[in-house]
Design a protein around this motif. Structure first.
Motif, PDB file in Angstrom:
ATOM      1  N   VAL A 177       0.808  -1.217   0.000  1.00 47.66           N
ATOM      2  CA  VAL A 177       0.000   0.000   0.000  1.00 47.66           C
ATOM      3  C   VAL A 177       0.841   1.266   0.000  1.00 47.66           C
ATOM      4  O   VAL A 177       0.299   2.366   0.034  1.00 47.66           O
ATOM      5  N   LYS A 178       2.175   1.123  -0.046  1.00 49.07           N
ATOM      6  CA  LYS A 178       3.057   2.279   0.062  1.00 49.07           C
ATOM      7  C   LYS A 178       2.762   3.372  -0.955  1.00 49.07           C
ATOM      8  O   LYS A 178       2.784   4.555  -0.611  1.00 49.07           O
ATOM      9  N   THR A 183      -2.506   9.162   0.714  1.00 53.61           N
ATOM     10  CA  THR A 183      -3.910   9.406   0.381  1.00 53.61           C
ATOM     11  C   THR A 183      -4.803   8.955   1.514  1.00 53.61           C
ATOM     12  O   THR A 183      -4.454   8.076   2.298  1.00 53.61           O
ATOM     13  N   GLN A 184      -5.972   9.563   1.580  1.00 50.62           N
ATOM     14  CA  GLN A 184      -6.987   9.135   2.532  1.00 50.62           C
ATOM     15  C   GLN A 184      -8.046   8.367   1.764  1.00 50.62           C
ATOM     16  O   GLN A 184      -8.679   8.904   0.861  1.00 50.62           O
ATOM     17  N   GLN A 185      -8.228   7.104   2.090  1.00 51.40           N
ATOM     18  CA  GLN A 185      -9.169   6.254   1.379  1.00 51.40           C
ATOM     19  C   GLN A 185     -10.485   6.204   2.141  1.00 51.40           C
ATOM     20  O   GLN A 185     -10.517   5.810   3.308  1.00 51.40           O
TER      21      GLN A 185
END
Length: 410
Positions: A177-178, A183-185
């Motif tokens: 996920v780097k 980002t904000q998911q």
């Protein structure tokens, strides 16, 4: 005998409903009338209540899956019936397992794991993260409602894992996920997901065209101030510009019946009554409560109804009847300072009126330059139902009522 719980039909045009969240899992006891799940459809998200007291025997539709109305989503029965339900599930799964492997010994463990997972209450996002990190969800303690495992619970389990193997899995997961670390998911679910799908379908399945017009509401603003005290004294009510706009739309729809219609099953349905939808912005998304038989309301009644449904919408007190069956919608972004915008149709309606912010501008009235108040109007309509000329005629009628407000009181 087990009781079937089905996906409710939430509107005339509803083709599919989605299970947003399960409040209960397999094996959980339920009381009659207790909310067991939230389901969403085209305009609304509601709780589904248990029709009987008993135990959840089987969940037939998982979270996030859409099914037609009338589809069985779960079974409620007596605790003693659970064994029979489990056997039925196992029989349903057995051919699939046998085809997947030639080793008979593997059949029982796979079925057991699936049955156990059905009993674990976990959000879809949390499940995906757990699976990506190779975590066993049965070992994660949930802190959500009813012991539900949340995204934060899974992330905490990953962080607190102390074994070298767990650290290796953690490193692999974080590496995966780097690229998205900064980002904000935000998971799209519930009413936001319904709105996203509905608006996308609206643009894909209708022939939308938007026309703009400006109405001079200087006289309307003056009339509003002139009668404000009288209305307050006699009706304990305050008339707003939105109330006058709604009244103008209702009167115009009575003169232009083709706009008060819906496109359904390759047929144009013309409605005799005006059921006016008023878009209300909430924290979670947009809802469109409906004022039924708005054509039978006086200006005062219409004003009172608009304020009532808006308040109920903000307090999440709207019932199903107040959320369906609109024949035309008004969307007002004037309070945000927006002038012209392009509203998206609320299917299966033929038209939606976008209302912008009133602004003052110098305007020639004959030979004299005067300060006038201008109201931007944007009408989006379905070109499959009517052409530009009749749509423009409807908008012109709305404009005339707003520019001659006394006619709305007669």
């Amino acid at each position: 005998m087990a009781v079937e719980v089905v996906m409710p039909k939430l509107g005339m045009a509803m083709k599919e409903g989605t299970v947003s969240i399960w409040n209960k899992g397999v094996g959980d006891p339920v009381e009659k009338g207790e909310p067991i799940a939230s389901v969403s459809s085209e305009k609304i998200e509601i709780d589904v209540e248990s029709p009987a007291e008993g135990t959840v025997l089987k969940i037939a539709v998982p979270e996030g899956e859409g099914v037609p109305p009338g589809t069985v989503i779960c079974y409620i029965g007596l605790p003693g019936e659970e064994v029979a339900a489990a056997l039925a599930v196992e029989e349903d799964q057995k051919p699939e397992v046998e085809n997947a492997t030639s080793v008979n010994e593997q059949t029982e463990p796979i079925t057991s794991v699936r049955t156990a997972r059905n009993r674990v209450k976990i959000s879809p996002v949390a499940r995906k993260i757990a699976e990506a990190a190779n975590l066993t969800i049965e070992n994660i303690k949930g802190t959500g409602p009813g012991g539900r495992i949340t995204k934060e619970d899974v992330e905490a389990a990953i962080k607190n894992s102390a074994s070298p193997q767990a650290e290796e899995k953690k490193e692999t997961f974080e590496t995966h996920v780097k690229p998205l670390e900064e980002t904000q998911q935000i998971p799209v679910s519930g009413i936001r997901k319904v709105i996203a799908r509905r608006m996308y379908d609206s643009l894909q399945k209708t022939a939308q065209l938007t026309i703009n017009m400006k109405a001079d509401v200087t006289d309307l603003m003056a009339l509003q101030k002139q009668i404000a005290q009288t209305v307050q004294n006699h009706y304990d009510q305050k008339l707003t510009v939105t109330d006058f706009i709604a009244r103008a739309v209702v009167l115009s729809l009575q003169k232009h019946g083709e706009m008060n219609s819906a496109y359904l099953d390759d047929k144009i349905h013309l409605f005799k009554s005006v059921h006016l939808g008023m878009a209300v912005a909430l924290e979670k998304g947009l809802v469109v409560p409906v004022i039924r038989d708005a054509d039978k309301c006086s200006l005062i009644d219409l004003s009172r109804n608009i304020k009532t449904i808006a308040q109920k919408a903000r307090q999440a007190q709207l019932n199903l009847e107040e959320m369906q069956g609109s024949t035309f919608t008004i969307s007002n972004l004037g309070s945000y300072g927006v002038e012209h915008f392009t509203p998206v149709l609320n299917p299966p309606e033929t038209g939606i009126l976008g209302v912008g912010a009133v602004y003052d501008t110098p305007t020639y009235i004959g030979e004299n330059l005067e300060r006038r108040s201008i109201l931007p109007l944007s009408l989006t309509f379905d070109h499959r139902v009517l052409d530009g000329a009749p749509a423009a005629a409807f908008l012109q009628t709305v404009k005339q009522y707003l520019e001659e407000p006394i006619t709305m009181l007669l």
